[in-house]
Design a protein around this motif. Structure first.
Motif, PDB file in Angstrom:
ATOM      1  N   HIS A  69       0.805  -1.221   0.000  1.00 35.61           N
ATOM      2  CA  HIS A  69       0.000   0.000   0.000  1.00 35.61           C
ATOM      3  C   HIS A  69       0.838   1.272   0.000  1.00 35.61           C
ATOM      4  CE1 HIS A  69      -3.067  -2.874   0.707  1.00 35.61           C
ATOM      5  NE2 HIS A  69      -2.780  -3.058   1.978  1.00 35.61           N
ATOM      6  N   PHE A  70       2.078   1.192   0.488  1.00 37.02           N
ATOM      7  CA  PHE A  70       2.916   2.375   0.612  1.00 37.02           C
ATOM      8  C   PHE A  70       4.296   2.116   0.017  1.00 37.02           C
ATOM      9  CE2 PHE A  70       0.278   2.387   4.604  1.00 37.02           C
ATOM     10  CZ  PHE A  70      -0.616   3.361   4.175  1.00 37.02           C
ATOM     11  N   PRO A  71       4.952   3.152  -0.500  1.00 37.61           N
ATOM     12  CA  PRO A  71       6.316   2.997  -1.019  1.00 37.61           C
ATOM     13  C   PRO A  71       7.305   2.862   0.124  1.00 37.61           C
ATOM     14  CG  PRO A  71       5.693   5.301  -1.071  1.00 37.61           C
ATOM     15  CD  PRO A  71       4.462   4.543  -0.635  1.00 37.61           C
ATOM     16  N   PRO A  72       8.501   2.345  -0.134  1.00 36.14           N
ATOM     17  CA  PRO A  72       9.499   2.212   0.923  1.00 36.14           C
ATOM     18  C   PRO A  72       9.893   3.573   1.489  1.00 36.14           C
ATOM     19  CG  PRO A  72      10.111   0.932  -1.018  1.00 36.14           C
ATOM     20  CD  PRO A  72       8.958   1.797  -1.421  1.00 36.14           C
ATOM     21  N   PRO A  73      10.291   3.610   2.753  1.00 36.55           N
ATOM     22  CA  PRO A  73      10.755   4.866   3.344  1.00 36.55           C
ATOM     23  C   PRO A  73      12.012   5.357   2.645  1.00 36.55           C
ATOM     24  CG  PRO A  73      10.419   3.166   5.014  1.00 36.55           C
ATOM     25  CD  PRO A  73      10.347   2.491   3.688  1.00 36.55           C
ATOM     26  N   GLU A  74      12.178   6.682   2.609  1.00 37.83           N
ATOM     27  CA  GLU A  74      13.399   7.245   2.022  1.00 37.83           C
ATOM     28  C   GLU A  74      14.580   7.100   2.976  1.00 37.83           C
ATOM     29  OE1 GLU A  74      12.767  11.228   0.724  1.00 37.83           O
ATOM     30  OE2 GLU A  74      11.167  10.683  -0.680  1.00 37.83           O
ATOM     31  N   ALA A  75      14.303   7.194   4.287  1.00 36.04           N
ATOM     32  CA  ALA A  75      15.392   7.090   5.265  1.00 36.04           C
ATOM     33  C   ALA A  75      15.891   5.650   5.334  1.00 36.04           C
ATOM     34  CB  ALA A  75      14.900   7.527   6.635  1.00 36.04           C
ATOM     35  N   ALA A  76      17.138   5.500   5.790  1.00 32.09           N
ATOM     36  CA  ALA A  76      17.694   4.163   5.987  1.00 32.09           C
ATOM     37  C   ALA A  76      16.813   3.413   6.976  1.00 32.09           C
ATOM     38  CB  ALA A  76      19.113   4.267   6.514  1.00 32.09           C
ATOM     39  N   HIS A  77      16.618   2.139   6.738  1.00 32.82           N
ATOM     40  CA  HIS A  77      15.720   1.373   7.582  1.00 32.82           C
ATOM     41  C   HIS A  77      16.040  -0.108   7.480  1.00 32.82           C
ATOM     42  CE1 HIS A  77      13.921   1.349   3.560  1.00 32.82           C
ATOM     43  NE2 HIS A  77      13.492   0.140   3.875  1.00 32.82           N
ATOM     44  N   THR A  78      15.540  -0.864   8.436  1.00 32.52           N
ATOM     45  CA  THR A  78      15.507  -2.312   8.353  1.00 32.52           C
ATOM     46  C   THR A  78      14.122  -2.685   7.853  1.00 32.52           C
ATOM     47  OG1 THR A  78      17.033  -2.547  10.209  1.00 32.52           O
ATOM     48  CG2 THR A  78      15.674  -4.448   9.675  1.00 32.52           C
ATOM     49  N   ALA A  79      14.033  -3.616   6.938  1.00 30.16           N
ATOM     50  CA  ALA A  79      12.739  -4.004   6.368  1.00 30.16           C
ATOM     51  C   ALA A  79      12.484  -5.482   6.621  1.00 30.16           C
ATOM     52  CB  ALA A  79      12.701  -3.711   4.876  1.00 30.16           C
ATOM     53  N   ILE A  80      11.233  -5.794   6.968  1.00 27.60           N
ATOM     54  CA  ILE A  80      10.823  -7.179   7.164  1.00 27.60           C
ATOM     55  C   ILE A  80       9.524  -7.418   6.411  1.00 27.60           C
ATOM     56  CG2 ILE A  80      11.959  -7.415   9.406  1.00 27.60           C
ATOM     57  CD1 ILE A  80       9.235  -6.977  10.741  1.00 27.60           C
ATOM     58  N   ASP A  81       9.259  -8.668   6.086  1.00 29.60           N
ATOM     59  CA  ASP A  81       8.017  -9.035   5.418  1.00 29.60           C
ATOM     60  C   ASP A  81       6.996  -9.628   6.379  1.00 29.60           C
ATOM     61  OD1 ASP A  81       8.594  -8.488   2.551  1.00 29.60           O
ATOM     62  OD2 ASP A  81      10.236  -9.895   2.937  1.00 29.60           O
ATOM     63  N   ASP A  82       7.452 -10.027   7.550  1.00 32.02           N
ATOM     64  CA  ASP A  82       6.583 -10.706   8.504  1.00 32.02           C
ATOM     65  C   ASP A  82       7.077 -10.392   9.908  1.00 32.02           C
ATOM     66  OD1 ASP A  82       6.209 -13.398  10.265  1.00 32.02           O
ATOM     67  OD2 ASP A  82       4.546 -13.167   8.865  1.00 32.02           O
ATOM     68  N   LEU A  83       6.145 -10.233  10.843  1.00 35.05           N
ATOM     69  CA  LEU A  83       6.537  -9.890  12.202  1.00 35.05           C
ATOM     70  C   LEU A  83       7.453 -10.933  12.824  1.00 35.05           C
ATOM     71  CD1 LEU A  83       3.160  -8.491  13.598  1.00 35.05           C
ATOM     72  CD2 LEU A  83       5.245  -7.194  13.084  1.00 35.05           C
ATOM     73  N   GLY A  84       7.298 -12.180  12.430  1.00 27.62           N
ATOM     74  CA  GLY A  84       8.158 -13.221  12.985  1.00 27.62           C
ATOM     75  C   GLY A  84       9.626 -13.007  12.698  1.00 27.62           C
ATOM     76  N   GLU A  85       9.939 -12.228  11.659  1.00 28.54           N
ATOM     77  CA  GLU A  85      11.350 -11.961  11.336  1.00 28.54           C
ATOM     78  C   GLU A  85      12.029 -11.133  12.421  1.00 28.54           C
ATOM     79  OE1 GLU A  85      12.041 -10.469   7.357  1.00 28.54           O
ATOM     80  OE2 GLU A  85      10.253 -11.498   6.629  1.00 28.54           O
ATOM     81  N   LEU A  86      11.252 -10.448  13.244  1.00 28.64           N
ATOM     82  CA  LEU A  86      11.853  -9.671  14.332  1.00 28.64           C
ATOM     83  C   LEU A  86      12.682 -10.543  15.264  1.00 28.64           C
ATOM     84  CD1 LEU A  86       8.955  -7.309  15.436  1.00 28.64           C
ATOM     85  CD2 LEU A  86      11.160  -6.595  14.519  1.00 28.64           C
ATOM     86  N   LEU A  87      12.264 -11.781  15.407  1.00 31.24           N
ATOM     87  CA  LEU A  87      12.931 -12.661  16.366  1.00 31.24           C
ATOM     88  C   LEU A  87      14.355 -12.972  15.957  1.00 31.24           C
ATOM     89  CD1 LEU A  87       9.966 -15.091  17.110  1.00 31.24           C
ATOM     90  CD2 LEU A  87      10.634 -12.996  18.312  1.00 31.24           C
TER      91      LEU A  87
END
Length: 224
Positions: free
Chosen positions: A203-221
């Motif tokens: 729904h939204f474009p990627p942030p312009e600022a540097a960031h960590t990106a995940i596809d699923d909340l489980g990746e946080l672990l």
């Protein structure tokens, strides 16, 4: 591919809509239910047309319902008084649905078991947002909940993120914030000094600022 591990994270803060609460599913379910509930007053408007146009006007939660429903009934050629009834019905029905995002409950439980402090920072009304957390059975899993109406601050203002850090007793570099909106979530958290974790969404474009990106909340672990 998994993003690099974040170091020294003691607290994880989350957005609510589109991050812990599956808002897209909830709204679609409510609007489809409205078509069924008001079918006798919709003058033959098809379910597909009613639901599809409502979702377009909703704009993934960034459309004002008090403006959307009058516009919807005008476009569909329906009686003007119907707008207020649809609006009231939406909020009544919305409070009854509570779809969680995939992995939300399991991820929070696992982070809690690892000793991480947890919280939510969300824009919105207290009654609605706390109602969602209560329906999701997540209030007891959180150390802090900051809602813009109560705080009189709104994301992406860095001040609301800093207030959450103060209440948790952690420094910005010891916390990450997870959300789906590139500006209100990722940029706002980054501006406050937190590690920004963007939950990818079509729904939204990627942030312009540097960031960590995940596809699923489980990746946080794997990150914290």
């Amino acid at each position: 591919m998994t993003s690099p591990r974040l170091r020294d994270i003691q607290a994880v803060l989350f957005d609510l809509d589109g991050t812990l609460f599956d808002r897209e599913t909830a709204v679609r379910e409510v609007v489809a239910g409205q078509h069924a509930a008001f079918s006798g007053e919709l003058d033959g408007v098809t379910r597909e047309r009613f639901v599809g146009r409502m979702l377009e006007l909703d704009a993934h939660g960034y459309g004002d319902k008090s403006e959307i429903y009058p516009r919807l009934v005008r476009e569909l050629g329906l009686p003007e008084p119907l707008a207020a009834r649809l609006h009231a019905h939406f909020w009544d029905a919305y409070a009854q649905v509570a779809p969680a995002m995939p992995g939300a409950r399991a991820t929070l439980a696992a982070l809690r078991a690892r000793g991480r402090r947890l919280g939510v920072v969300t824009n919105g009304r207290v009654r609605v947002q706390e109602g969602k957390l209560r329906a999701l059975d997540l209030l007891g899993a959180l150390d802090v909940v900051l809602i813009s109406e109560r705080e009189q601050l709104r994301k992406p203002d860095p001040a609301i993120f800093r207030r959450a850090l103060e209440r948790l007793g952690v420094r910005a570099e010891q916390a990450c914030y997870v959300g789906d909106h590139p500006m209100k979530d990722a940029q706002g958290a980054r501006d406050a000094g937190l590690h920004a974790v963007w939950l990818r969404t079509p729904h939204f474009p990627p942030p312009e600022a540097a960031h960590t990106a995940i596809d699923d909340l489980g990746e946080l672990l794997a990150l914290v």
